[in-house]
Write a protein that holds these residues in place. Structure first.
Motif, PDB file in Angstrom:
ATOM      1  N   UNK A 158      70.711  35.170  28.319  1.00 48.12           N
ATOM      2  CA  UNK A 158      69.676  34.304  28.883  1.00 48.12           C
ATOM      3  C   UNK A 158      68.338  34.547  28.181  1.00 48.12           C
ATOM      4  N   UNK A 159      68.015  35.800  27.894  1.00 49.71           N
ATOM      5  CA  UNK A 159      66.783  36.114  27.162  1.00 49.71           C
ATOM      6  C   UNK A 159      66.807  35.506  25.761  1.00 49.71           C
ATOM      7  N   UNK A 160      67.963  35.510  25.104  1.00 46.33           N
ATOM      8  CA  UNK A 160      68.065  34.889  23.788  1.00 46.33           C
ATOM      9  C   UNK A 160      67.857  33.382  23.871  1.00 46.33           C
ATOM     10  N   UNK A 161      68.337  32.769  24.946  1.00 50.38           N
ATOM     11  CA  UNK A 161      68.103  31.341  25.154  1.00 50.38           C
ATOM     12  C   UNK A 161      66.601  31.081  25.253  1.00 50.38           C
ATOM     13  N   UNK A 162      65.915  31.907  26.016  1.00 53.56           N
ATOM     14  CA  UNK A 162      64.462  31.772  26.159  1.00 53.56           C
ATOM     15  C   UNK A 162      63.779  31.993  24.817  1.00 53.56           C
ATOM     16  N   UNK A 163      64.191  33.021  24.075  1.00 55.94           N
ATOM     17  CA  UNK A 163      63.609  33.282  22.750  1.00 55.94           C
ATOM     18  C   UNK A 163      63.784  32.083  21.817  1.00 55.94           C
ATOM     19  N   UNK A 164      64.918  31.418  21.925  1.00 57.47           N
ATOM     20  CA  UNK A 164      65.212  30.265  21.072  1.00 57.47           C
ATOM     21  C   UNK A 164      64.446  29.019  21.509  1.00 57.47           C
ATOM     22  N   UNK A 165      64.370  28.789  22.785  1.00 56.26           N
ATOM     23  CA  UNK A 165      63.789  27.532  23.269  1.00 56.26           C
ATOM     24  C   UNK A 165      62.311  27.601  23.614  1.00 56.26           C
ATOM     25  N   UNK A 166      61.829  28.786  24.019  1.00 59.10           N
ATOM     26  CA  UNK A 166      60.436  28.896  24.478  1.00 59.10           C
ATOM     27  C   UNK A 166      59.588  29.834  23.628  1.00 59.10           C
ATOM     28  N   UNK A 167      60.182  30.835  23.030  1.00 58.86           N
ATOM     29  CA  UNK A 167      59.439  31.776  22.192  1.00 58.86           C
ATOM     30  C   UNK A 167      59.680  33.215  22.602  1.00 58.86           C
ATOM     31  N   UNK A 168      59.603  34.093  21.620  1.00 59.08           N
ATOM     32  CA  UNK A 168      59.913  35.507  21.849  1.00 59.08           C
ATOM     33  C   UNK A 168      58.863  36.210  22.713  1.00 59.08           C
ATOM     34  N   UNK A 169      57.685  35.626  22.829  1.00 55.55           N
ATOM     35  CA  UNK A 169      56.631  36.230  23.641  1.00 55.55           C
ATOM     36  C   UNK A 169      56.491  35.570  25.011  1.00 55.55           C
ATOM     37  N   UNK A 170      57.503  34.800  25.429  1.00 54.02           N
ATOM     38  CA  UNK A 170      57.452  34.204  26.763  1.00 54.02           C
ATOM     39  C   UNK A 170      57.317  35.340  27.771  1.00 54.02           C
ATOM     40  N   UNK A 171      56.387  35.213  28.720  1.00 51.27           N
ATOM     41  CA  UNK A 171      56.058  36.331  29.628  1.00 51.27           C
ATOM     42  C   UNK A 171      57.256  36.860  30.427  1.00 51.27           C
ATOM     43  N   UNK A 172      57.348  38.166  30.496  1.00 54.35           N
ATOM     44  CA  UNK A 172      58.445  38.832  31.201  1.00 54.35           C
ATOM     45  C   UNK A 172      58.499  38.449  32.679  1.00 54.35           C
ATOM     46  N   UNK A 173      57.358  38.299  33.310  1.00 53.37           N
ATOM     47  CA  UNK A 173      57.329  37.933  34.733  1.00 53.37           C
ATOM     48  C   UNK A 173      57.992  36.578  34.946  1.00 53.37           C
ATOM     49  N   UNK A 174      57.716  35.637  34.058  1.00 53.30           N
ATOM     50  CA  UNK A 174      58.306  34.305  34.177  1.00 53.30           C
ATOM     51  C   UNK A 174      59.776  34.303  33.751  1.00 53.30           C
ATOM     52  N   UNK A 175      60.137  35.153  32.785  1.00 51.40           N
ATOM     53  CA  UNK A 175      61.549  35.321  32.420  1.00 51.40           C
ATOM     54  C   UNK A 175      62.336  35.775  33.657  1.00 51.40           C
ATOM     55  N   UNK A 176      61.765  36.740  34.348  1.00 49.57           N
ATOM     56  CA  UNK A 176      62.428  37.291  35.530  1.00 49.57           C
ATOM     57  C   UNK A 176      62.601  36.211  36.595  1.00 49.57           C
ATOM     58  N   UNK A 177      61.595  35.377  36.792  1.00 48.91           N
ATOM     59  CA  UNK A 177      61.700  34.296  37.773  1.00 48.91           C
ATOM     60  C   UNK A 177      62.807  33.320  37.393  1.00 48.91           C
ATOM     61  N   UNK A 178      62.874  32.955  36.111  1.00 47.15           N
ATOM     62  CA  UNK A 178      63.934  32.056  35.646  1.00 47.15           C
ATOM     63  C   UNK A 178      65.309  32.700  35.831  1.00 47.15           C
ATOM     64  N   UNK A 179      65.403  33.999  35.540  1.00 48.30           N
ATOM     65  CA  UNK A 179      66.662  34.715  35.703  1.00 48.30           C
ATOM     66  C   UNK A 179      67.084  34.726  37.175  1.00 48.30           C
ATOM     67  N   UNK A 180      66.143  34.948  38.070  1.00 48.08           N
ATOM     68  CA  UNK A 180      66.455  34.953  39.503  1.00 48.08           C
ATOM     69  C   UNK A 180      66.960  33.582  39.957  1.00 48.08           C
ATOM     70  N   UNK A 181      66.361  32.527  39.437  1.00 50.59           N
ATOM     71  CA  UNK A 181      66.824  31.169  39.754  1.00 50.59           C
ATOM     72  C   UNK A 181      68.255  30.990  39.247  1.00 50.59           C
TER      73      UNK A 181
END
Length: 125
Positions: free
Chosen positions: A47-70
């Motif tokens: 899921x983190x790799x998907x975010x790195x590919x689609x949104x950027x490698x510096x996408x905030x961890x707090x928001x990554x966590x929220x997306x992961x929880x969803x």
């Protein structure tokens, strides 16, 4: 890394080839019979790799966590309820509801540009 990156302000995005290479490597390194914790860890990394590919490698961890929880909440709902559907129309109704909820929840975390990038949608004015 791709150069279309700074549109979203989250640093460079990994290319499709880099994404595929990381996913392949992730599963090649893993156990042939991973434990439940290992499976969950693999899913999170993917899921983190998907975010790195689609949104950027510096996408905030707090928001990554929220997306992961969803994502986890959605997965749990599907797993819990899938066996209760005996007809195609009931299943279609259920999956449409899950998709609507998922999209609504992601919209609460992502900006419109991020949402479009995450789901590979064209920007609509």
């Amino acid at each position: 890394m791709q150069s279309r990156d700074e549109q979203l302000g989250h640093g460079p995005r990994i290319t499709r080839a880099e994404f595929e290479e990381r996913i392949t490597s992730l599963y090649e390194r893993g156990s042939s019979e991973p434990s439940e914790d290992e499976k969950l860890s693999l899913m999170r990394k993917e899921f983190d790799y998907i975010i790195d590919h689609r949104l950027g490698v510096n996408f905030p961890e707090v928001r990554r966590k929220k997306l992961w929880e969803i994502r986890r909440k959605t997965d749990a709902s599907v797993a819990k309820n899938l066996f209760f559907f005996f007809s195609r129309s009931m299943l279609e109704f259920f999956t449409a509801g899950i998709a609507d909820t998922l999209l609504k929840d992601y919209r609460e975390v992502l900006t419109k540009k991020e949402f479009n990038a995450f789901f590979d949608l064209k920007d609509s004015k």
